[in-house]
Design an enzyme around this catalytic site. Sequence first.
Site, PDB file in Angstrom:
ATOM      1  CG  ASN A   7      -1.749   1.246   1.351  1.00  0.00           C
ATOM      2  OD1 ASN A   7      -1.823   2.036   0.415  1.00  0.00           O
ATOM      3  ND2 ASN A   7      -2.388   1.428   2.501  1.00  0.00           N
ATOM      4  CE  LYS A   9      -0.282   3.657   4.528  1.00  0.00           C
ATOM      5  NZ  LYS A   9      -0.352   3.825   5.970  1.00  0.00           N
ATOM      6  CG  HIS A  92      -6.143   2.051   4.804  1.00  0.00           C
ATOM      7  ND1 HIS A  92      -5.769   2.959   5.758  1.00  0.00           N
ATOM      8  CD2 HIS A  92      -5.126   1.160   4.702  1.00  0.00           C
ATOM      9  CE1 HIS A  92      -4.567   2.643   6.206  1.00  0.00           C
ATOM     10  NE2 HIS A  92      -4.152   1.557   5.582  1.00  0.00           N
ATOM     11  CD  GLU A  94      -3.299   5.680   6.489  1.00  0.00           C
ATOM     12  OE1 GLU A  94      -3.329   5.740   5.251  1.00  0.00           O
ATOM     13  OE2 GLU A  94      -2.304   5.286   7.133  1.00  0.00           O
ATOM     14  CD  GLU A 164      -4.034  -2.704   6.859  1.00  0.00           C
ATOM     15  OE1 GLU A 164      -2.863  -2.877   6.520  1.00  0.00           O
ATOM     16  OE2 GLU A 164      -4.661  -1.672   6.611  1.00  0.00           O
ATOM     17  N   GLY A 170       1.533   1.597  11.211  1.00  0.00           N
ATOM     18  CA  GLY A 170       2.566   2.632  11.296  1.00  0.00           C
ATOM     19  C   GLY A 170       3.097   2.889  12.700  1.00  0.00           C
ATOM     20  CB  SER A 210       4.085  -2.232  12.468  1.00  0.00           C
ATOM     21  OG  SER A 210       3.588  -0.957  12.799  1.00  0.00           O
TER      22      SER A 210
HETATM   23  C1  PEP Z   1      -1.244   0.224   6.053  1.00  0.00           C
HETATM   24  O1  PEP Z   1      -1.382   1.431   6.233  1.00  0.00           O
HETATM   25  O2  PEP Z   1      -2.070  -0.433   5.381  1.00  0.00           O
HETATM   26  C2  PEP Z   1      -0.085  -0.451   6.636  1.00  0.00           C
HETATM   27  C3  PEP Z   1      -0.041  -1.764   6.677  1.00  0.00           C
HETATM   28  O3  PEP Z   1       0.910   0.402   7.063  1.00  0.00           O
HETATM   29  P1  PEP Z   1       2.273   0.044   7.829  1.00  0.00           P
HETATM   30  O4  PEP Z   1       2.804  -1.229   7.219  1.00  0.00           O
HETATM   31  O5  PEP Z   1       3.141   1.207   7.576  1.00  0.00           O
HETATM   32  O6  PEP Z   1       1.906  -0.146   9.259  1.00  0.00           O
END
Ligand code: PEP
Length: 247
Positions: A7, A9, A92, A94, A164, A170, A210
Amino acid sequence: MRKVIGNFKMHQTPTQTKEYLLQFMSKVDGTKNEVVLCLPATSLTTAKYMVSGSNIKLGGQNICDDDHAKTTGEISGDMLKDAGAEYVIVGHSERRTKFKENFRTNNKKIKLAFKNRLKVILCVGENLTERNTLKMLESLKIQIEESLKGIYENELERVVIAYEPIWAIGSGKLPTNKELDRAVKAIRKVITDDFSEKAGQSIQIVYGGSLDAKNVNQYLKLNTINGFLVGGSCLDPLEFATIVKEV
Ligand code: PEP
Protein backbone atom coordinates in the site's frame (compact mmCIF):
# COMPACT_ATOMS: atom_id res chain seq x y z
CA MET A 1 1.60 -19.21 -2.55
CA ARG A 2 1.02 -16.12 -0.46
CA LYS A 3 -0.41 -12.78 -1.41
CA VAL A 4 1.87 -9.83 -0.68
CA ILE A 5 0.22 -6.45 -1.08
CA GLY A 6 1.97 -3.08 -0.99
CA ASN A 7 0.00 0.00 0.00
CA PHE A 8 1.93 2.98 -1.32
CA LYS A 9 -0.48 5.62 -0.01
CA MET A 10 0.63 9.05 -1.38
CA HIS A 11 4.10 7.87 -2.35
CA GLN A 12 5.45 7.40 -5.90
CA THR A 13 4.93 9.86 -8.74
CA PRO A 14 4.71 8.20 -12.17
CA THR A 15 8.44 8.91 -12.70
CA GLN A 16 9.34 7.41 -9.33
CA THR A 17 7.11 4.42 -10.06
CA LYS A 18 9.14 3.69 -13.18
CA GLU A 19 12.39 3.78 -11.21
CA TYR A 20 10.89 1.70 -8.41
CA LEU A 21 9.66 -1.01 -10.77
CA LEU A 22 12.99 -1.23 -12.58
CA GLN A 23 14.61 -2.19 -9.29
CA PHE A 24 11.78 -4.20 -7.77
CA MET A 25 10.81 -6.33 -10.76
CA SER A 26 14.27 -7.74 -11.33
CA LYS A 27 14.47 -8.76 -7.67
CA VAL A 28 11.13 -10.59 -7.47
CA ASP A 29 11.31 -12.27 -10.85
CA GLY A 30 10.33 -15.92 -10.46
CA THR A 31 8.62 -15.59 -7.07
CA LYS A 32 5.72 -17.99 -6.48
CA ASN A 33 3.90 -15.36 -4.45
CA GLU A 34 1.25 -13.09 -5.85
CA VAL A 35 2.38 -9.48 -5.59
CA VAL A 36 -0.16 -6.64 -5.67
CA LEU A 37 1.04 -3.05 -5.83
CA CYS A 38 -1.64 -0.60 -4.70
CA LEU A 39 -0.22 2.53 -6.23
CA PRO A 40 -1.52 6.10 -6.40
CA ALA A 41 -4.05 6.32 -9.25
CA THR A 42 -1.72 8.61 -11.23
CA SER A 43 0.95 5.89 -11.36
CA LEU A 44 -1.22 2.98 -12.46
CA THR A 45 -0.97 3.47 -16.21
CA THR A 46 2.82 3.76 -16.09
CA ALA A 47 2.98 0.57 -14.03
CA LYS A 48 0.43 -1.24 -16.23
CA TYR A 49 2.80 -1.32 -19.21
CA MET A 50 5.82 -2.20 -17.11
CA VAL A 51 4.27 -5.15 -15.22
CA SER A 52 2.45 -6.57 -18.23
CA GLY A 53 3.38 -10.26 -18.60
CA SER A 54 4.83 -10.50 -15.07
CA ASN A 55 3.29 -11.95 -11.90
CA ILE A 56 2.79 -8.46 -10.46
CA LYS A 57 -0.77 -7.21 -10.19
CA LEU A 58 -1.92 -3.65 -9.60
CA GLY A 59 -4.49 -2.16 -7.29
CA GLY A 60 -6.09 1.20 -6.60
CA GLN A 61 -6.39 2.66 -3.11
CA ASN A 62 -9.92 3.99 -3.31
CA ILE A 63 -13.08 3.84 -5.38
CA CYS A 64 -15.95 6.33 -5.26
CA ASP A 65 -19.12 5.08 -3.59
CA ASP A 66 -21.32 6.35 -6.40
CA ASP A 67 -20.97 6.01 -10.13
CA HIS A 68 -22.98 8.92 -11.45
CA ALA A 69 -19.86 10.83 -12.54
CA LYS A 70 -20.73 14.02 -10.68
CA THR A 71 -18.25 13.76 -7.83
CA THR A 72 -15.28 16.07 -8.25
CA GLY A 73 -11.98 14.59 -7.18
CA GLU A 74 -13.06 10.97 -6.93
CA ILE A 75 -12.19 7.91 -8.99
CA SER A 76 -14.50 5.28 -10.45
CA GLY A 77 -14.15 1.55 -10.93
CA ASP A 78 -13.98 1.72 -14.71
CA MET A 79 -11.17 4.29 -14.48
CA LEU A 80 -9.17 2.03 -12.16
CA LYS A 81 -9.78 -1.00 -14.33
CA ASP A 82 -8.75 0.75 -17.53
CA ALA A 83 -5.62 2.12 -15.81
CA GLY A 84 -4.52 -1.45 -15.04
CA ALA A 85 -5.93 -2.19 -11.58
CA GLU A 86 -7.17 -5.67 -10.79
CA TYR A 87 -7.75 -4.86 -7.11
CA VAL A 88 -8.91 -1.93 -5.04
CA ILE A 89 -8.47 -1.26 -1.33
CA VAL A 90 -11.74 -0.52 0.47
CA GLY A 91 -12.15 0.69 4.05
CA HIS A 92 -8.59 1.54 5.00
CA SER A 93 -8.64 3.04 8.51
CA GLU A 94 -7.03 6.26 7.25
CA ARG A 95 -10.05 6.83 5.00
CA ARG A 96 -12.39 5.93 7.83
CA THR A 97 -10.72 8.50 10.08
CA LYS A 98 -9.99 11.31 7.64
CA PHE A 99 -12.97 11.09 5.32
CA LYS A 100 -15.52 9.69 7.76
CA GLU A 101 -16.08 6.63 5.60
CA ASN A 102 -17.93 3.84 7.35
CA PHE A 103 -18.98 0.28 6.71
CA ARG A 104 -22.05 1.30 4.74
CA THR A 105 -19.75 3.28 2.43
CA ASN A 106 -17.56 0.19 2.17
CA ASN A 107 -20.58 -1.82 1.13
CA LYS A 108 -21.43 0.56 -1.73
CA LYS A 109 -17.79 0.63 -2.83
CA ILE A 110 -17.53 -3.16 -2.86
CA LYS A 111 -20.63 -3.47 -5.03
CA LEU A 112 -19.29 -0.89 -7.48
CA ALA A 113 -15.91 -2.61 -7.53
CA PHE A 114 -17.60 -5.91 -8.46
CA LYS A 115 -19.67 -4.15 -11.13
CA ASN A 116 -16.36 -3.10 -12.68
CA ARG A 117 -14.78 -6.56 -12.32
CA LEU A 118 -12.33 -5.41 -9.66
CA LYS A 119 -11.29 -7.53 -6.70
CA VAL A 120 -11.54 -5.97 -3.27
CA ILE A 121 -9.01 -5.74 -0.44
CA LEU A 122 -11.33 -5.04 2.48
CA CYS A 123 -9.54 -3.59 5.51
CA VAL A 124 -10.94 -4.34 8.93
CA GLY A 125 -9.42 -4.00 12.38
CA GLU A 126 -10.11 -2.90 15.92
CA ASN A 127 -8.89 0.32 17.51
CA LEU A 128 -6.95 0.46 20.77
CA THR A 129 -10.03 1.09 22.94
CA GLU A 130 -11.82 -1.89 21.43
CA ARG A 131 -8.72 -3.96 22.02
CA ASN A 132 -8.33 -2.84 25.63
CA THR A 133 -12.00 -3.34 26.46
CA LEU A 134 -12.07 -6.80 24.89
CA LYS A 135 -14.52 -5.62 22.20
CA MET A 136 -12.24 -6.68 19.39
CA LEU A 137 -14.18 -9.69 18.14
CA GLU A 138 -17.48 -7.84 18.36
CA SER A 139 -16.01 -4.94 16.40
CA LEU A 140 -14.61 -7.20 13.67
CA LYS A 141 -17.97 -8.94 13.29
CA ILE A 142 -19.85 -5.65 12.80
CA GLN A 143 -17.26 -4.33 10.33
CA ILE A 144 -17.36 -7.47 8.21
CA GLU A 145 -21.11 -7.94 8.29
CA GLU A 146 -21.90 -4.31 7.45
CA SER A 147 -19.32 -4.19 4.67
CA LEU A 148 -20.45 -7.47 3.07
CA LYS A 149 -24.21 -6.95 3.33
CA GLY A 150 -25.94 -8.23 0.20
CA ILE A 151 -22.77 -9.84 -1.17
CA TYR A 152 -23.29 -13.35 -2.55
CA GLU A 153 -21.14 -16.26 -1.47
CA ASN A 154 -19.77 -16.78 -4.97
CA GLU A 155 -18.54 -13.17 -4.93
CA LEU A 156 -16.32 -13.81 -1.90
CA GLU A 157 -13.63 -15.25 -4.14
CA ARG A 158 -13.15 -11.65 -5.27
CA VAL A 159 -12.57 -10.45 -1.69
CA VAL A 160 -9.36 -10.40 0.34
CA ILE A 161 -9.87 -9.41 3.96
CA ALA A 162 -6.94 -7.42 5.31
CA TYR A 163 -6.87 -7.65 9.08
CA GLU A 164 -5.21 -4.40 10.09
CA PRO A 165 -5.51 -3.58 13.79
CA ILE A 166 -5.59 0.23 13.81
CA TRP A 167 -3.15 0.38 16.72
CA ALA A 168 -0.60 -1.58 14.66
CA ILE A 169 -0.63 0.61 11.54
CA GLY A 170 2.57 2.63 11.30
CA SER A 171 3.16 2.29 15.06
CA GLY A 172 5.87 -0.36 15.20
CA LYS A 173 3.55 -2.44 17.39
CA LEU A 174 2.59 -5.92 16.28
CA PRO A 175 0.09 -8.49 17.52
CA THR A 176 1.56 -11.66 18.97
CA ASN A 177 1.09 -14.82 16.94
CA LYS A 178 -1.60 -15.87 19.38
CA GLU A 179 -3.48 -12.57 19.04
CA LEU A 180 -3.23 -12.65 15.27
CA ASP A 181 -4.35 -16.26 15.08
CA ARG A 182 -7.33 -15.49 17.30
CA ALA A 183 -8.41 -12.52 15.17
CA VAL A 184 -8.05 -14.45 11.92
CA LYS A 185 -10.04 -17.38 13.28
CA ALA A 186 -12.73 -14.94 14.45
CA ILE A 187 -12.93 -13.47 10.94
CA ARG A 188 -13.23 -16.98 9.44
CA LYS A 189 -16.01 -17.75 11.92
CA VAL A 190 -17.99 -14.64 10.92
CA ILE A 191 -17.75 -15.69 7.27
CA THR A 192 -18.67 -19.29 8.17
CA ASP A 193 -21.72 -18.18 10.17
CA ASP A 194 -22.92 -15.73 7.51
CA PHE A 195 -22.10 -17.77 4.40
CA SER A 196 -20.83 -21.33 4.81
CA GLU A 197 -18.10 -23.51 6.27
CA LYS A 198 -16.48 -23.65 2.84
CA ALA A 199 -16.53 -19.85 2.51
CA GLY A 200 -15.04 -19.45 6.00
CA GLN A 201 -12.18 -21.75 5.11
CA SER A 202 -11.48 -20.37 1.68
CA ILE A 203 -11.77 -16.60 2.25
CA GLN A 204 -8.38 -14.99 1.72
CA ILE A 205 -7.10 -13.17 4.81
CA VAL A 206 -3.91 -11.13 4.98
CA TYR A 207 -2.35 -9.33 7.92
CA GLY A 208 -1.22 -5.69 7.78
CA GLY A 209 0.40 -3.34 10.30
CA SER A 210 4.07 -2.40 10.93
CA LEU A 211 5.54 -5.29 8.96
CA ASP A 212 9.10 -5.13 7.73
CA ALA A 213 11.70 -7.48 6.29
CA LYS A 214 12.92 -8.37 9.80
CA ASN A 215 9.67 -9.04 11.64
CA VAL A 216 7.55 -10.66 8.94
CA ASN A 217 9.19 -14.04 9.54
CA GLN A 218 7.53 -14.39 12.93
CA TYR A 219 4.18 -14.98 11.25
CA LEU A 220 5.31 -17.54 8.72
CA LYS A 221 4.28 -20.45 10.91
CA LEU A 222 0.68 -19.22 11.04
CA ASN A 223 -1.18 -21.28 8.48
CA THR A 224 -4.44 -19.39 9.11
CA ILE A 225 -3.33 -16.36 7.06
CA ASN A 226 -2.84 -16.13 3.31
CA GLY A 227 -0.41 -13.26 3.12
CA PHE A 228 0.51 -9.74 4.13
CA LEU A 229 -0.32 -6.10 3.46
CA VAL A 230 2.70 -3.85 3.79
CA GLY A 231 2.61 -0.05 4.10
CA GLY A 232 5.81 1.81 5.04
CA SER A 233 8.14 -1.07 4.22
CA CYS A 234 6.98 -1.40 0.62
CA LEU A 235 8.43 2.01 -0.23
CA ASP A 236 11.96 0.68 -0.49
CA PRO A 237 11.98 -1.67 -3.50
CA LEU A 238 14.79 -3.78 -2.08
CA GLU A 239 13.15 -4.23 1.32
CA PHE A 240 9.80 -5.03 -0.24
CA ALA A 241 11.43 -7.53 -2.60
CA THR A 242 13.04 -9.20 0.42
CA ILE A 243 9.62 -9.52 2.07
CA VAL A 244 8.11 -10.96 -1.11
CA LYS A 245 10.89 -13.54 -1.39
CA GLU A 246 10.94 -14.51 2.28
CA VAL A 247 7.28 -15.19 2.90
C1 PEP B 1 -1.24 0.22 6.05
O1 PEP B 1 -1.38 1.43 6.23
O2 PEP B 1 -2.07 -0.43 5.38
C2 PEP B 1 -0.09 -0.45 6.64
C3 PEP B 1 -0.04 -1.76 6.68
O3 PEP B 1 0.91 0.40 7.06
P1 PEP B 1 2.27 0.04 7.83
O4 PEP B 1 2.80 -1.23 7.22
O5 PEP B 1 3.14 1.21 7.58
O6 PEP B 1 1.91 -0.15 9.26
